[in-house]
Design an enzyme around this catalytic site. Structure first.
Site, PDB file in Angstrom:
ATOM      1  CG  ASP A 186      27.766  58.114  26.725  1.00  0.00           C
ATOM      2  OD1 ASP A 186      28.090  59.013  25.934  1.00  0.00           O
ATOM      3  OD2 ASP A 186      27.998  58.181  27.958  1.00  0.00           O
TER       4      ASP A 186
HETATM    5  C1  GLC Z   1      28.810  60.943  29.629  1.00  0.00           C
HETATM    6  C2  GLC Z   1      29.742  60.994  28.480  1.00  0.00           C
HETATM    7  C3  GLC Z   1      30.746  59.897  28.478  1.00  0.00           C
HETATM    8  C4  GLC Z   1      31.168  59.589  29.903  1.00  0.00           C
HETATM    9  C5  GLC Z   1      29.961  59.029  30.634  1.00  0.00           C
HETATM   10  C6  GLC Z   1      30.262  58.738  32.100  1.00  0.00           C
HETATM   11  O1  GLC Z   1      27.564  61.373  29.353  1.00  0.00           O
HETATM   12  O2  GLC Z   1      29.164  61.119  27.183  1.00  0.00           O
HETATM   13  O3  GLC Z   1      31.857  60.328  27.682  1.00  0.00           O
HETATM   14  O4  GLC Z   1      32.235  58.651  29.915  1.00  0.00           O
HETATM   15  O5  GLC Z   1      28.845  59.889  30.546  1.00  0.00           O
HETATM   16  O6  GLC Z   1      30.531  59.919  32.763  1.00  0.00           O
END
Ligand code: GLC
Length: 735
Positions: free
Chosen positions: A224
């Site tokens: 993430d």
């Molecule tokens: C975020 C989210 C994830 C997302 C990523 C990119 O913090 O938790 O679901 O795909 O960042 O935006």
């Protein structure tokens, strides 16, 4: 494209971290590819990423978020949504769409519940797999997230989800497992949080031993965004790509040079990044946004859940001259998706007000906002709305959670609608009993006070850019509601099983409710709920009949049941199959969803639903055996229209998948008596010793006593006799 062997150590290290916020690193003739959100529509930033990577994305079709999609209980429809999002991503040269989010709804308070499917892992897994299949059918990769046990937003980047093994296996992992095994997602995104003290991004058991060695995942694990805290530890654990880059490639180089990191571990991750780059779609076909808007409308209409319809107030008559008061800012300013990384810039947005006006004509419609979205009560707005309701035949109230009440990044503190909206509802209903409430909310809201003042209640969740027109289709019966709840609506927040523990504190969240999440809790303890899991009304009626269940082989069963539309209007319903384990050596939820089928039926039509229950339908995770176990014995197959509307049941007895246990001195009296050979041997010995007539209450008292205690207590059994019993029982088993 250059192959791995030709890359320098520095080049390889740089490939395991992004080139920028949304792209992998370009190295030599290896191109960068784009990974971007999101689960219910493409969120591709028009320019380079801003600080949070949130603003200004290219227009894309905003489909209903997962909370609504799940209420459709329709795998085919969800697959079509995935394909549409995938087509738009492909047209924009995106290699991976970061979705679906399949975390389980442990508490209604989680700020991101709008982005997740259900409280049930079986339903989540089937619908998540459908979305992955759809996405990847367009050549674009999916990223199943957030792996794993990311069920709250509070302190999400540090909190340790403290969860026991069986709860992990039966509740928080199965959706990921099903998707990995059946839909082969190109990537899996690890979560921010820790699991029992170890960050997911550094959790070798999670990312390698479980995901790859046990489940057979062959794709790439991406973090993430910002979830990597130790690059080397992450690589060793099995995390292949850090996003976005953290400028720490030199740590990888240094670790290899010092021998702290085996270069083969680095090569393994690089190979997966290269596979991802090679799998990225090359061409960029155009795609037609209008078709997708029509699909978004069809999907939204299949997602809303009709919870109440007293006196069949709905559907409204589009042809009559009856006047309609459309009340609520949400009718004019629809809330159709959640906030945060999944937020799409829609290609267009339908409002319910425009759609209703288009159906009945402006002369029949009076609109009043009734409230402002900041939650501050405005007496003038309320007065005007009440007046409009008083002067109309029916009042349609569009209520819901204002955008600031729920989002990625924080959890809610309660489940109430804003007080000003509740006051408005009571005032409107007081002057017009023909009040219909349409809700827009990503997380569950308490419906008790709402239901009290509504003749009809439609749970719209968040319905995407075409939700306004879909709502009109449902209110006027152009589409018959077929949504079913994918999560229980509790009467009160304190009734929820995680209430004492959620969201935890001091960087720990204790999953004290264990496997008893959602209906697994409410139905087991027979706690009243506002609306049960799987519930939903229709404008027609359905009946089930002729349930037949047969054991197909070993520990599998075939289920067949007739479902009939016994009303006067076409419609769709969801036949749900729950399994109840009649007796088990461990505690289990009273029943669990193990099959479902959505059936569309004309009036008078009957359809035969056939479902197969494989051994996983009956198994529990045995911590003792460290595997899934089907315990021999009776199971009850329950078929119905919700977890509390069981229309038919049938019992079967399964052989189980366990070898006959070997008795030992610590086996209890009860285990001896239940044992196929130990039982007869013990009974014969008791009869021979004149002890066969032991009073039942004594047997009951001794049932849980290890048989060797009879020797040490001097209860009439010598060690020699016990040794003889063990030999005789063993001989019978082998004989
Ligand atoms: C975020 C989210 C994830 C997302 C990523 C990119 O913090 O938790 O679901 O795909 O960042 O935006």
């Amino acid at each position: 494209m250059v192959d791995l062997g030709a890359l320098s150590l520095e080049q390889k290290a740089s490939l395991t971290s992004g080139g920028d916020f949304w792209h992998t690193q370009a190295v030599a003739d290896i191109p960068a590819v784009m990974l971007t959100d999101g689960p219910h529509g493409l969120r591709k930033q028009a320019t380079s990423a801003d600080a949070l990577g949130l603003g200004n994305s290219v227009p894309a079709t905003c489909f209903p978020p997962a909370v609504a999609l799940a209420s459709s209980w329709d795998e085919n429809l969800v697959d079509r949504v995935g394909a549409a999002v995938g087509a738009e991503a492909h047209a924009e040269n995106v290699a991976v769409v970061l979705g679906p989010g399949v975390n389980i709804k442990r508490s209604p308070l989680c700020g991101r519940n709008f982005e997740y499917f259900s409280e049930d892992p079986f339903l989540t897994g089937r619908l998540g797999a459908a979305l992955v299949h759809g996405l990847q059918s367009q050549g674009v990769g999916a990223s199943v997230k957030h792996f794993a046990v990311n069920n709250q937003e509070s302190d999400r980047m540090r909190v340790s989800a403290d969860v026991d093994e069986r709860t992990l296996r039966e509740i928080y992992l199965p959706a990921f497992e099903h998707i990995v095994r059946t839909a082969a997602p190109r990537t899996v995104m690890c979560s921010y949080n820790k699991i029992n003290g170890t960050y997911a991004s550094e959790n070798r058991w999670l990312l390698t031993e479980l995901l790859r060695d046990e489940w057979g995942f062959e794709g790439l694990v991406v973090s993430d965004w910002g979830a990597v805290n130790d690059r080397v530890a992450a690589l060793v654990a099995g995390l292949d790509l850090e996003m976005p880059p953290s400028g720490t490639d030199d740590e990888i180089v240094a670790a290899v040079r010092s021998g702290a990191l085996d270069e083969q571990v680095l090569d393994r991750a690089v190979a997966r990044v290269l596979d991802l780059v090679r799998s990225a779609p090359q061409d960029a076909p155009s795609c037609v946004a209008d078709e997708h808007h029509a699909l978004a409308r069809k999907v939204a209409a299949a997602c809303a859940v009709l919870l109440k319809n007293d006196g069949d107030l709905l559907p409204l008559d589009a042809e009559s001259a009856e006047t309609i008061a459309v009340i609520g800012e949400f009718a004019r300013t629809p809330r159709f998706q959640g906030a945060g990384s999944s937020q799409v810039t829609p290609t267009r947005v339908d409002t319910a007000l425009d759609a209703i006006t288009a159906v009945v004509g402006a002369e029949r419609v009076t609109f009043e906002p009734g409230f402002v979205l900041d939650g501050v009560r405005d007496a003038a707005l309320q007065g005007a709305a009440v007046k409009a309701a008083e002067g109309s035949h029916v009042a349609l109230l569009f209520l819901g959670l204002p955008p600031q009440d729920e989002s990625e990044g924080f959890d809610r503190r309660d489940v109430f609608l804003p007080a000003d909206q509740m006051l408005l509802l009571a005032a409107v209903h007081a002057v017009n009993p023909r009040t219909v409430v349409v809700l827009s909310n990503g997380g569950v809201v308490r419906t008790a006070g709402i239901e009290l003042h509504a003749a009809a209640l439609l749970e719209g969740w968040l319905l995407g850019q075409a939700g306004g027109s879909a709502t009109a289709d449902l209110l006027f019966g152009l589409t018959n509601p077929s949504g079913r709840l994918a999560e229980t609506i509790p009467e009160r927040l304190p009734d929820t099983p995680s209430f004492p523990y959620f969201p935890g504190g001091e960087q720990h969240s204790r999953y004290g409710e264990g496997i008893y999440v959602g209906y697994r809790y409410y139905d087991t303890v027979e706690h009243p709920v506002a609306f049960p899991f799987g519930f939903g009304l229709s404008y027609t009626e359905f009946e089930l009949s002729d349930l037949k269940v047969s054991i197909s082989d070993g520990n599998s069963a075939s289920v067949s049941v007739h479902v009939a539309n016994v009303g006067d209007r076409a419609g769709a319903t969801v036949v749900q199959v729950y399994v109840h384990d009649v007796a088990c050596r461990v505690d289990r939820p009273v029943h669990e969803l193990k099959g479902f089928a959505k059936a569309e039926l004309e009036p008078g039509e009957t359809h035969t639903v056939q479902l197969e229950l494989d051994p996983s339908s009956f198994a529990f995770w045995s911590v003792q055996a460290s595997r899934w176990v089907v315990e021999a014995g009776e199971f009850e197959i329950r078929v119905g229209f919700s977890s509390r509307e069981i229309e038919a049941t049938a019992r079967i007895t399964l052989p189980g998948d366990e070898p006959i246990p070997t008795l030992n001195p610590m086996s209890t009296i009860a285990e001896w008596l239940a044992h196929p050979s130990g039982g007869p041997v013990l009974m014969e010995a008791m009869k021979a010793a004149g002890a066969a007539g032991v009073p039942p209450e004594l047997v009951a008292m001794a049932a849980d006593m290890p048989i060797s205690k009879l020797v040490s207590f001097g209860f009439g059994l010598s060690q020699e006799q016990l040794d003889g019993l063990l030999e005789a029982a063993a001989a019978r088993v082998s004989g």
